[in-house]
Design a protein around this motif. Structure first.
Motif: not given
Length: 198
Positions: A55-56, A59, A62-63
């Motif tokens: 998940g990290i 993220l 994506k960001y």
């Protein structure tokens, strides 16, 4: 992400060895709890960590990385398939970590064998260099790498817009790898007098 997930074998094996050497696992075995649940609890905890790691990375893709000029990571409509594939990959990694923690005598043994084997599997599986750029002999060996199976499956989903059926062979291979490692770890567990190294 895959490289990090498989590197969980080092702290997982190290934790098992520390518990064994400190006598913690022996005390746990004296409790009215099946050893199966003790080992399963470890698998579930480290599998959860694998999900957090993945998940990290998502993220970041994506960001954060777009701020540095890279394209935005696009997951697409394959969220359920990705969750399932992360489960298969994480289970393969944690099962391998459990086997290392069961067989190794010292933390140094586990960390050396774990790190070296994961790096080799990553290199053969196309994580560092694309498989098509490797010599033919290494391309044949890449088919034996669990990181390669997971890598191919993620490429099918994220790049080739594949479906669940497209990743099923790799997912089954990862689950089979996990099953073999869990069976060997369980056999070694009882083969060592239920004390993991007694």
């Amino acid at each position: 992400a895959l490289f990090g997930m498989f590197f969980i074998v080092v702290p997982m094996a190290g934790g098992l060895i520390k518990e064994r050497n400190d006598g913690v696992f022996q005390r746990l075995l004296s409790a009215p709890v099946s050893p199966f649940f003790l080992l399963t609890g470890k698998l579930v905890a480290y599998l959860f960590i694998c999900y957090i790691q993945f998940g990290i990375i998502v993220l970041l893709g994506k960001y954060l990385l777009p701020l540095l000029g890279t394209p935005v990571l696009v997951i697409g409509p394959h969220l359920a398939e990705i969750v399932f594939l992360v489960f298969c990959t994480g289970l393969a990694a944690t099962a391998y970590g459990l086997l290392l923690g069961t067989l190794a005598r010292t933390f140094e043994q586990a960390s050396m064998l774990g790190a070296i084997s994961v790096v080799i599997a990553a290199a053969l599986g196309g994580i560092m260099v694309p498989v098509y750029a490797m010599p033919e002999s290494m391309q044949v060996l890449s088919a034996l790498s669990p990181l390669g199976w997971s890598h191919d499956a993620f490429l099918d989903l994220l790049v080739r817009e594949g479906t669940f059926g497209a990743i099923l062979p790799e997912a089954l291979s990862l689950l089979g790898f996990a099953g073999v490692n869990l069976t060997l770890a369980w056999t070694a567990f009882f083969g060592k007098g239920r004390l993991l190294g007694a």
